[in-house]
Design an enzyme around this catalytic site. Structure first.
Site, PDB file in Angstrom:
ATOM      1  N   LYS A  76       0.848  -1.201   0.000  1.00 33.78           N
ATOM      2  CA  LYS A  76       0.000   0.000   0.000  1.00 33.78           C
ATOM      3  C   LYS A  76       0.878   1.244   0.000  1.00 33.78           C
ATOM      4  O   LYS A  76       1.925   1.284   0.666  1.00 33.78           O
ATOM      5  CB  LYS A  76      -0.920  -0.022   1.216  1.00 33.78           C
ATOM      6  N   SER A 122      -9.667   2.172   2.896  1.00 32.47           N
ATOM      7  CA  SER A 122      -8.772   2.870   1.999  1.00 32.47           C
ATOM      8  C   SER A 122      -7.798   1.952   1.260  1.00 32.47           C
ATOM      9  O   SER A 122      -7.129   2.380   0.319  1.00 32.47           O
ATOM     10  CB  SER A 122      -7.978   3.913   2.801  1.00 32.47           C
ATOM     11  N   SER A 126     -10.069  -0.298   7.138  1.00 33.24           N
ATOM     12  CA  SER A 126      -9.518  -0.117   5.789  1.00 33.24           C
ATOM     13  C   SER A 126      -8.811  -1.330   5.201  1.00 33.24           C
ATOM     14  O   SER A 126      -8.406  -1.304   4.046  1.00 33.24           O
ATOM     15  CB  SER A 126      -8.556   1.081   5.777  1.00 33.24           C
TER      16      SER A 126
END
Length: 483
Positions: free
Chosen positions: A77, A152, A176
């Site tokens: 990420k 996210s 997330s």
């Protein structure tokens, strides 16, 4: 089967026995990215030249049977810093940030000899539930390209679901990792707060953020958490708790296990298809010998309100460093210092980030601190006590991961309150700091449904045991989106 459809253990055995090479795996990953990335949009930055070079070095050295992750491709990420590989947190503010060090989890993965394929898209500074607030582009759900992948960590979940990487790392502040895992039909674990170092994670809300793994299967997830967990002298919030060998607990035996099912997790707003899939999952766990009873987490209703005050307050403080002076984006149009600050932050941050900074600054301001921030902290204490009370009598707590399946792109982005309520079932876990996993438990109108299994502090082993037993008695984890 493509190479990346095999499990970690299967690929490891093939590498050790020289049936395949790490170069084959990395090439398969980039071939798949080339095939589907224009549809999915999971990546922000690729690491192809270095990844292929590392693969060749590992192939030349040979593979040790003890290094289970060696030679396997992973995506990271884009709020987890990677040395000499651009890290942006999906924001214009950091669009040219080239870190000079690795996050602790990245260092641990390098020691485990995994191969970094590239950086994955996300909501800007991890603020969002749909991966639509990224400055660069939106990510789409591999199961239905008109739907969001969640957020996210939407890029992290979508890349695994689409078969672009074998596994990925995400971060979880209010759901997330788990919510996108549920939306994309993969496995996502948020470990206990302090189990995994946050050093090198670009901060959103420091008392809530936690890094965790996203994988196709529960066993793969357990292998990855074993590699990244542990105390870190660079992170004062990491806790020196012994790391269990989680894969040793994947026995399939859950006879006599006690499950608490919160009545608050099945109230208004839960889609009928989601509720049906979760209830069928509970029946399956009963068949495997577990027992479940309805319990209450009475202060869950304050979770969303408390979270958005606390998380926004911490974000207001953490993002104050992005001022155009030291690093990051700097406006070219400032006539004086005040304009430098104002224009840099106005131009560098997106709407959602600015909304949360304003909300947090207001909650922390003189005259409002006691009314909002202090009250939210008090509610957080009550939410934490609810979990402690239930875990005195039950081994795990189970419910849906998200109240709905994946929603339409552009369907909620202009309605922040509705978007925030989408994290209703995941937020209390972050507020209390306990671990939780999302595993696929069915489909509703062709879209994946996630089952959330919540455990006591540092008891990820029991979560994995329950999740693996369920997974092995079903076939949902074998389903693949048709891209």
């Amino acid at each position: 089967m493509g190479l990346l459809d095999y499990s970690i253990k299967e690929l490891h055995d093939k590498l050790v026995n020289k049936e395949i090479t790490a170069y084959d795996l990395v090439k398969a990953s980039y071939d798949r990215i080339e095939e589907v990335e224009d549809k999915v949009g999971a990546f922000l930055e690729l690491n192809k030249e270095q990844a292929l070079s590392v693969a060749e070095e590992l192939d030349d050295a040979g593979f040790d049977a003890k290094h289970i992750l060696s030679g396997l491709p992973i995506g990271i990420k884009d709020n987890i810093v990677t040395k000499n590989l651009r890290t942006t947190a999906a924001s214009k503010m950091l669009e040219n940030f080239d870190p000079i060090y690795d996050a602790t989890v990245v260092s641990k993965l390098k020691q485990a000899e995994t191969i970094n394929i590239g950086k994955l898209n996300m909501d800007e500074f991890a603020m969002g539930s749909s991966t639509e607030t990224s400055h660069f582009h939106k990510t789409r759900n591999p199961w239905n390209l008109d739907k969001v992948p969640g957020g996210s960590s939407g890029g992290s979940a979508a890349a695994v679901a689409a078969g672009e990487v074998l596994f990925s790392l995400g971060s979880d502040t209010g759901g997330s990792i788990r919510q996108p895992a549920a939306f994309c039909g993969v496995v996502g674990m948020k470990p206990t707060y302090g189990r995994v170092s946050r050093f090198g994670l670009i901060a959103f809300a420091s008392s809530l953020d936690q890094i965790g793994p996203i994988t196709r299967t529960v066993e793969d997830n357990a292998y990855l958490l074993e590699a990244i967990a542990g105390v870190d002298e660079n992170d004062s919030t990491s806790i020196n708790e012994p790391i269990t060998k989680y894969t040793d607990h994947l026995t399939g035996d859950i006879k006599g296990l006690k499950i608490g099912v919160p009545k608050e997790y099945f109230g208004d707003g839960i889609e009928p298809g989601v509720k049906k899939a979760v209830m069928e999952a509970l029946k399956k766990l009963e068949e495997l010998g577990a027992v479940w009873e309805e319990v209450s987490l009475p202060h869950s209703e304050y979770g969303v309100a408390s979270y958005y005050i606390l998380a926004s307050s911490e974000a207001s403080s953490n993002l104050a460093r992005f001022d155009g002076v030291r690093y990051g984006y700097r406006t070219p149009n400032a006539a004086n210092l005040e304009e430098l600050y104002t224009k840099t932050r106005s131009e560098g941050f997106g709407d959602e980030v600015k909304r949360r900074i304003m909300l947090g600054t207001y909650a922390l301001s003189s005259g409002y601190y006691d009314a909002y921030y202090k009250k939210a902290q008090q509610a957080r204490t009550l939410i934490k006590k609810d979990f402690t009370d239930v875990f005195a009598d039950y081994d795990v707590i189970i419910g849906p991961t998200a109240p709905t399946t994946a929603f339409d792109i552009d369907g909620m982005i202009h309605d922040p309150i509705t978007m925030y309520l989408n994290d209703l079932l995941t937020i209390p876990i972050n507020l209390s700091g306990v671990p939780a996993i999302s595993v696929p438990c069915g489909f509703s109108d062709g879209l994946p449904v996630g089952l959330q299994i919540i455990g006591n502090y540092f008891d990820e082993a029991t979560i994995y045991k329950v999740a693996h037993a369920f997974e092995q008695s079903t076939s949902f984890h074998k389903e693949r989106p048709n891209l």
